[in-house]
Design a protein around this motif. Sequence first.
Motif, PDB file in Angstrom:
ATOM      1  N   TRP A  53       0.846  -1.205   0.000  1.00 17.32           N
ATOM      2  CA  TRP A  53       0.000   0.000   0.000  1.00 17.32           C
ATOM      3  C   TRP A  53       0.879   1.251   0.000  1.00 17.32           C
ATOM      4  N   PHE A  54       1.914   1.253   0.848  1.00 17.23           N
ATOM      5  CA  PHE A  54       2.825   2.398   0.864  1.00 17.23           C
ATOM      6  C   PHE A  54       3.557   2.536  -0.467  1.00 17.23           C
ATOM      7  N   PHE A  55       3.972   1.422  -1.052  1.00 15.05           N
ATOM      8  CA  PHE A  55       4.652   1.490  -2.344  1.00 15.05           C
ATOM      9  C   PHE A  55       3.775   2.206  -3.366  1.00 15.05           C
ATOM     10  N   LEU A  56       2.493   1.871  -3.397  1.00 15.60           N
ATOM     11  CA  LEU A  56       1.580   2.509  -4.358  1.00 15.60           C
ATOM     12  C   LEU A  56       1.436   4.005  -4.065  1.00 15.60           C
ATOM     13  N   ARG A  57       1.404   4.387  -2.789  1.00 16.51           N
ATOM     14  CA  ARG A  57       1.336   5.814  -2.458  1.00 16.51           C
ATOM     15  C   ARG A  57       2.619   6.524  -2.905  1.00 16.51           C
ATOM     16  N   PHE A  58       3.772   5.879  -2.696  1.00 13.10           N
ATOM     17  CA  PHE A  58       5.038   6.469  -3.132  1.00 13.10           C
ATOM     18  C   PHE A  58       5.059   6.604  -4.653  1.00 13.10           C
ATOM     19  N   PHE A  59       4.550   5.574  -5.337  1.00 14.55           N
ATOM     20  CA  PHE A  59       4.518   5.569  -6.804  1.00 14.55           C
ATOM     21  C   PHE A  59       3.658   6.722  -7.310  1.00 14.55           C
ATOM     22  N   GLU A  60       2.520   6.931  -6.677  1.00 12.06           N
ATOM     23  CA  GLU A  60       1.632   8.030  -7.064  1.00 12.06           C
ATOM     24  C   GLU A  60       2.312   9.390  -6.898  1.00 12.06           C
ATOM     25  N   ARG A  61       3.155   9.515  -5.884  1.00 12.19           N
ATOM     26  CA  ARG A  61       3.812  10.784  -5.570  1.00 12.19           C
ATOM     27  C   ARG A  61       5.147  10.961  -6.292  1.00 12.19           C
ATOM     28  N   GLY A  62       5.480  10.007  -7.161  1.00 14.10           N
ATOM     29  CA  GLY A  62       6.740  10.093  -7.882  1.00 14.10           C
ATOM     30  C   GLY A  62       7.946   9.735  -7.040  1.00 14.10           C
ATOM     31  N   VAL A  90      -1.191  -2.408  -9.029  1.00 18.68           N
ATOM     32  CA  VAL A  90      -2.217  -3.372  -8.659  1.00 18.68           C
ATOM     33  C   VAL A  90      -3.328  -2.620  -7.929  1.00 18.68           C
ATOM     34  N   PRO A  91      -4.588  -2.848  -8.261  1.00 20.67           N
ATOM     35  CA  PRO A  91      -5.680  -2.151  -7.558  1.00 20.67           C
ATOM     36  C   PRO A  91      -5.610  -2.413  -6.049  1.00 20.67           C
ATOM     37  N   GLU A  92      -5.897  -1.387  -5.272  1.00 20.62           N
ATOM     38  CA  GLU A  92      -5.766  -1.481  -3.829  1.00 20.62           C
ATOM     39  C   GLU A  92      -6.617  -2.593  -3.240  1.00 20.62           C
ATOM     40  N   GLU A  93      -7.792  -2.839  -3.828  1.00 18.81           N
ATOM     41  CA  GLU A  93      -8.670  -3.866  -3.279  1.00 18.81           C
ATOM     42  C   GLU A  93      -8.111  -5.276  -3.493  1.00 18.81           C
ATOM     43  N   GLU A  94      -7.088  -5.408  -4.334  1.00 20.08           N
ATOM     44  CA  GLU A  94      -6.477  -6.718  -4.581  1.00 20.08           C
ATOM     45  C   GLU A  94      -5.270  -6.974  -3.678  1.00 20.08           C
TER      46      GLU A  94
END
Length: 823
Positions: A138-147, A449-453
Amino acid sequence: MEPDYEFREVEERLAREWVDTERWAAPRLPSSDKRYVVTMFPYPSGDMHMGHVEVFSIHDALARFSRMRGFSVLSPLGFDAFGLPAENAAIKRGINPKEWTYANIAQLKSSAQRLGCSFDWSRSFATCDPSFYKWNQWFFLRFFERGLAYRERAPVNWCPNDKTVLANEQVIAGRCERCDAVVTKRWLTQWFFRTTDYADRLIDDLAINVGWSERLKMLQRNWIGRSEGAEVRFDIEGESEPVTVFTTRPDTLWGATFFVLAPEHPLCDRLARGTEYEGRLASFRAKVESLTEIDRTSTERAKKGIWLGKHATNPVTGEAIPIWAADYVLMDYGTGAVMAVPAHDQRDFEFARSYDLPVRVAIQPASGALDPSTMDAAYLGEGVMVGSGTFDGTPSDRSVAAVTQWLEQEGRGRHAVNYRLRDWLISRQRYWGTPIPIVHCAACGEVPVPEEELPVTLPDDVDFAPTGEQSPLAGAHEWVNVRCPKCGADAHRDTDTMDTFVDSSWYFHRYLDAHNDEEPFAREVDDAWMAIDQYTGGIEHAVLHLIYARFWQKILVDMGMARDPEPFPALLNQGQVTMGAKRMSKSRGNLVDPTKAFERYGADALRLYILFSGPPDADFDWPEEGVDSIGRVTYPWLQRVWRLVVEAGDAPVTQGATSAGPLIERMHRTIKVVTADYEAFSFNTAIARLMELVNDAYRYKAEPDADAAVLRRVVESVLLLLCPMAPFVTDEAWRRLGHEGSVHDEPWPVFDALLAAEQEVVMIVQVNGRVRDRITVPADVSEDIMVERAFGSDKVREHLGGREPAKVIARPPKLVSLVVATD
């Protein structure tokens, strides 16, 4: 001990009781002033070793001391369970790393409970639990969103033994910090976190960490390596875009006589492609790849390089200077390109002499003695600029700023700050880690990957053996091959796993809300407990873990998930337990098994022995006799404490002795100094003070008019002061004295300032720094009386020999120092 004290039965009974009743569980929110105390969580590679005993004993003494002082204490423990040791062990045994890891966790947890540690086990977890590593993803995806998470092809550190890449921080002296294999360089496409975006805050916020040693802060500053200077643009023959170099000495630009690229630099390929230099470059690179970074940057080794057949333009002289590839320039430091100023940089100077390249002086010392033709080393000192046009005569204290300002005005460069720190390489080509939650699609590219997965869990049916540049997960075809979450086309999962330092960068937040299925942790709980009030762990984590965790904390603040800019402003680094001055390890065969100490002498004696060994930040070399040393030191002393308890047990229960005799005064002084010792982590001196008080109690007991109530009061104080360090025997002894509750529920004893005041002290008299007499004086003695008593000493007069002191120093009430002239 006495037949009626069976430490095995007592320790096993109390340990089981404490676990079954969740005795040390903290409330969700602190119920009073809080103390959040954390020890760096262990890697479960096997059973507990003496390093664990040391850090757990230190940590637990602090936790129990804080509870007795009325704080709401949270002291959790989890397990840093992913990583190479478990995976390699599983490969060796032909089992799943999960099986190996959870078995070790159960054993280590049981041993920690047997040691009497007051951990809140209700918050315990392992980082290999999907319920934990879901939030890594989940944190990885947040970091990815923020560049802050990105993937690119780059030269990376490759461990040929573990068959995976390593972050710069995991390479020590050119070797893998885990297995000691020589690390090589490879070009691979990898995932990174942008630690460099936070470099300034990582340095500046060190000021918040008032509980850190200056040594630790310096280690962090040096690793981050902030340096002021200028970025300067050099035009390159045949290239449309200039190459930027960073230099801390732009005032030496007029002395730049050649240009150097790291052999791995992509520009080398472009410059050499299709020329006679192309084959030479490939051959040179192959030789450089066999060298470690230590070899390449060593001052003891001749620098090697090849000319690439092209030139760069010196931006301040307009001169065409040759471009070389050289082994002493590293791709992952600076821009991988340097302007070579041989007169004022030793590496450049040695290279220039080796290849007969020109040396030109740009900074002349006051003596004016530098002659390029006769110089045998680069000149690195102060001076004035020469051969530098309008800047001639500019002194060194103004030259850098002046030249930088001029470069900006001329559009040839700008002021810049450079860092040694590089972005955190988190990709690992191994199985036992958190899968990276990215799907690769030919049409859509990198798709989250979608968060719900989440969580993307590790498949069990995998050949765990490392295959090289691909993770074993690449062979799990059913797991790898998926549909693109964005367009629905055939796609594949990313097969790398995350560096395990991802787990340790935020685990202490998860402790606060360990069973939250909706978010990593609730902000309300985090604000209530953070920041950590006392963090305990080894100095070996000064760079790796601490930089990454501090980086993560700053992102949490920026995301609105946390309040505190620093996660652990107070940090205690314990020393190592060694044997024969060497770190204990299975490979060296010098491990001391704590189980033997438990069985022979008990947990309390072991804890006290470790804490009595010296200051917690000092290394402790275990004696050759092994655990029998406990039987000479702390076990017999605990016997003496127990005998006092047995003999005081028949005395009436009192709230405090009414008589203020010498023993009671000594008790209050002991409470005072032991309290200060706990606050200063000086457990060895606290134990020594308690040993002295126990001796005093025995002497008092032998007196014909000894008061049983006084003796009981002193014994109770000993138990209260001792219980954070020896929790089992003190709890049993407290009940033996007739108390219904636990000693661990009692408040910390308070000393009476008047009774604790020292009536007399020993004053030391020195002559020329050597102790010549010890004189008993009143605790409130004046300087004049101190000096008078010193001169009245026959021993002192003998060493003065009739000479008058040139200096008299009095430090009331304990020191007089006399300085006399010597023949």
